[in-house]
Write a protein that holds these residues in place. Structure first.
Motif, short mmCIF file in Angstrom:
data_model
loop_
_atom_site.label_atom_id
_atom_site.label_comp_id
_atom_site.label_asym_id
_atom_site.label_seq_id
_atom_site.Cartn_x
_atom_site.Cartn_y
_atom_site.Cartn_z
N GLY A 88 0.79 -1.23 0.00
CA GLY A 88 0.00 0.00 0.00
C GLY A 88 0.82 1.27 0.00
O GLY A 88 0.46 2.26 -0.66
N GLU A 89 1.95 1.26 0.71
CA GLU A 89 2.78 2.46 0.80
C GLU A 89 3.30 2.87 -0.58
O GLU A 89 3.22 4.04 -0.96
CB GLU A 89 3.96 2.21 1.74
CG GLU A 89 4.86 3.43 1.95
CD GLU A 89 6.04 3.13 2.85
OE1 GLU A 89 6.73 4.09 3.23
OE2 GLU A 89 6.29 1.94 3.14
N ASP A 92 0.34 4.03 -2.89
CA ASP A 92 -0.08 5.41 -2.61
C ASP A 92 0.94 6.42 -3.13
O ASP A 92 0.58 7.51 -3.56
CB ASP A 92 -0.27 5.60 -1.10
CG ASP A 92 -1.45 4.81 -0.56
OD1 ASP A 92 -2.35 4.49 -1.35
OD2 ASP A 92 -1.45 4.52 0.66
N TYR A 93 2.21 6.03 -3.08
CA TYR A 93 3.27 6.95 -3.51
C TYR A 93 3.17 7.28 -5.01
O TYR A 93 3.51 8.39 -5.43
CB TYR A 93 4.65 6.37 -3.21
CG TYR A 93 5.77 7.19 -3.78
CD1 TYR A 93 6.09 8.44 -3.25
CD2 TYR A 93 6.48 6.75 -4.89
CE1 TYR A 93 7.09 9.22 -3.80
CE2 TYR A 93 7.49 7.52 -5.45
CZ TYR A 93 7.78 8.76 -4.90
OH TYR A 93 8.77 9.53 -5.46
N LEU A 94 2.71 6.33 -5.80
CA LEU A 94 2.65 6.55 -7.25
C LEU A 94 1.84 7.81 -7.61
O LEU A 94 2.13 8.48 -8.60
CB LEU A 94 2.05 5.33 -7.96
CG LEU A 94 2.86 4.05 -7.94
CD1 LEU A 94 2.19 2.98 -8.80
CD2 LEU A 94 4.28 4.28 -8.41
N ASP A 95 0.85 8.14 -6.79
CA ASP A 95 0.02 9.31 -7.08
C ASP A 95 0.79 10.62 -6.93
O ASP A 95 0.44 11.62 -7.55
CB ASP A 95 -1.19 9.34 -6.13
CG ASP A 95 -2.22 8.30 -6.50
OD1 ASP A 95 -2.46 8.11 -7.71
OD2 ASP A 95 -2.79 7.67 -5.59
N ARG A 96 1.82 10.61 -6.10
CA ARG A 96 2.56 11.86 -5.88
C ARG A 96 4.00 11.80 -6.41
O ARG A 96 4.80 12.70 -6.16
CB ARG A 96 2.58 12.21 -4.39
CG ARG A 96 3.22 11.19 -3.49
CD ARG A 96 3.18 11.64 -2.02
NE ARG A 96 3.98 10.79 -1.17
CZ ARG A 96 3.57 9.66 -0.62
NH1 ARG A 96 2.33 9.23 -0.84
NH2 ARG A 96 4.37 8.95 0.15
N ASN A 114 -4.30 -7.06 -5.91
CA ASN A 114 -3.29 -6.29 -5.19
C ASN A 114 -3.46 -4.79 -5.46
O ASN A 114 -3.72 -4.37 -6.58
CB ASN A 114 -1.92 -6.79 -5.65
CG ASN A 114 -0.77 -6.03 -5.04
OD1 ASN A 114 -0.41 -4.97 -5.53
ND2 ASN A 114 -0.17 -6.59 -4.00
N LYS A 115 -3.30 -3.99 -4.41
CA LYS A 115 -3.49 -2.53 -4.53
C LYS A 115 -2.50 -1.90 -5.50
O LYS A 115 -2.86 -1.01 -6.29
CB LYS A 115 -3.37 -1.89 -3.16
CG LYS A 115 -3.67 -0.39 -3.15
CD LYS A 115 -3.63 0.18 -1.74
CE LYS A 115 -3.96 1.68 -1.74
NZ LYS A 115 -3.95 2.23 -0.36
#
Length: 325
Positions: A88-89, A92-96, A114-115
């Motif tokens: 998940g970490e 989520d990072y891919l967005d920023r 998988n997220k």
């Protein structure tokens, strides 16, 4: 793969890519093509991670670094297992992640729930590198020969593929050998294939089964001896013998039900150009014989695992039993 080819041609790249699937040759080929198109030989703006023993925090720190005198930074992450566990970490990072950084993941297996997989497919592109069909392999191999100025008939090409199997890495390697062998000649002949192409283990097992069907015990044992000389483990040979007989049993049962070649290929996961060989070999045995051989192979494996027989001797005795039936 059309998306990747289009991106390479246009020079416009997504933030993230994922190459996955069982065909290692395709994974490596597209990985190298994307790297060359995105950063070329630039090593200052390229980072490569392999395996599971590295820090996600470190990866994200590098991703935050602006490219040095270049348009983009590329990070390749291979065999990380990120797509089979909680990531998940990183997802989520891919967005920023900075627009100048691109991530390329290369994995054999993924979980599409998988997220990280979902985020990569949303922001970029995931390409499955599947085992190729018989038709695709024929076209690919023929194209490789044509690029070297060589020609081959369909029957000779099928002979070549029956020897190499459907692994593209092996096909590529054997094509290079074949091209070098015929030299200046333009046309590849069946004799060239027989002379230079390495027969894969599965084909040697096929020949062993053929000898068993013909009652040629000495030949079957000689083939077994050849495989041992090539350092093939007896238990792997036993596994392949059992799998071969099980496959022949499947083919025979489907054939008796009136199932056609194409459906047999699909149900038994065989390349279509191999179905004819399987049907011919299956016809040499009765259904009862094939069931008996599968049972004997399983019993032999069990005897070895229990320590009742040494693996080498066990396979030899099994071949003798087969030849007596």
């Amino acid at each position: 793969m059309q998306k990747i080819n289009s991106d390479i041609k246009s020079g416009s790249f997504a933030p993230a890519y994922l190459l996955y699937g069982e065909e290692a040759f395709l994974r490596r080929s597209y990985k190298n093509r994307l790297r060359q198109a995105m950063v070329g030989d630039d090593t200052m703006n390229f980072t490569y991670y392999e395996g599971k023993d590295f820090s996600v925090t470190e990866l994200m720190d590098i991703a935050e670094t602006l490219p040095f005198f270049a348009e983009r930074r590329l990070i390749i992450v291979e065999n990380s297992g990120f797509f089979k566990k909680e990531s998940g970490e990183l997802a989520d990072y891919l967005d920023r992640m900075p627009d100048t950084t691109h991530l390329l993941f290369v994995e054999e297996e993924v979980d599409k729930r998988n997220k990280l997989y979902k985020r990569v497919t949303k922001l970029g592109y995931a390409a499955e590198c599947k085992r190729q069909t018989a038709g695709e392999l024929k076209k690919w191999a023929a194209r490789g020969l044509a690029q070297s100025g060589k020609k081959i008939t369909e029957s000779t090409l099928e002979l070549f593929l029956t020897k190499t199997g459907d692994d593209m890495e092996n096909i590529h390697r054997e094509l290079e050998k074949l091209i070098g062998y015929i030299g200046e000649r333009e046309v590849v002949e069946a004799g060239d294939v027989e002379a230079i192409t390495t027969t894969q283990l599965s084909n040697r097992i096929f020949d062993m089964i053929h000898a068993i069907a013909a009652g040629e015990r000495r030949k079957a044992l000689a083939l077994y001896g050849d495989l041992l000389a090539l350092k093939e483990p007896p238990m792997r040979i036993l596994f392949l013998i059992a799998r071969q007989f099980h496959g022949l049993l499947q083919v025979k049962e489907l054939r008796e039900q009136g199932v056609g070649k194409d459906e047999i290929a699909s149900k038994c996961r065989l390349q279509p150009f191999l179905v004819g060989r399987y049907m011919s070999q299956a016809s040499r045995f009765t259904k009862e014989q094939l069931e008996d051989y599968v049972r004997l192979a399983v019993e032999t494996e069990d005897a070895v695992k229990k320590g009742n027989l040494k693996d080498n001797l066990a396979v030899e005795l099994l071949l003798v039993q087969f030849s007596e039936r």
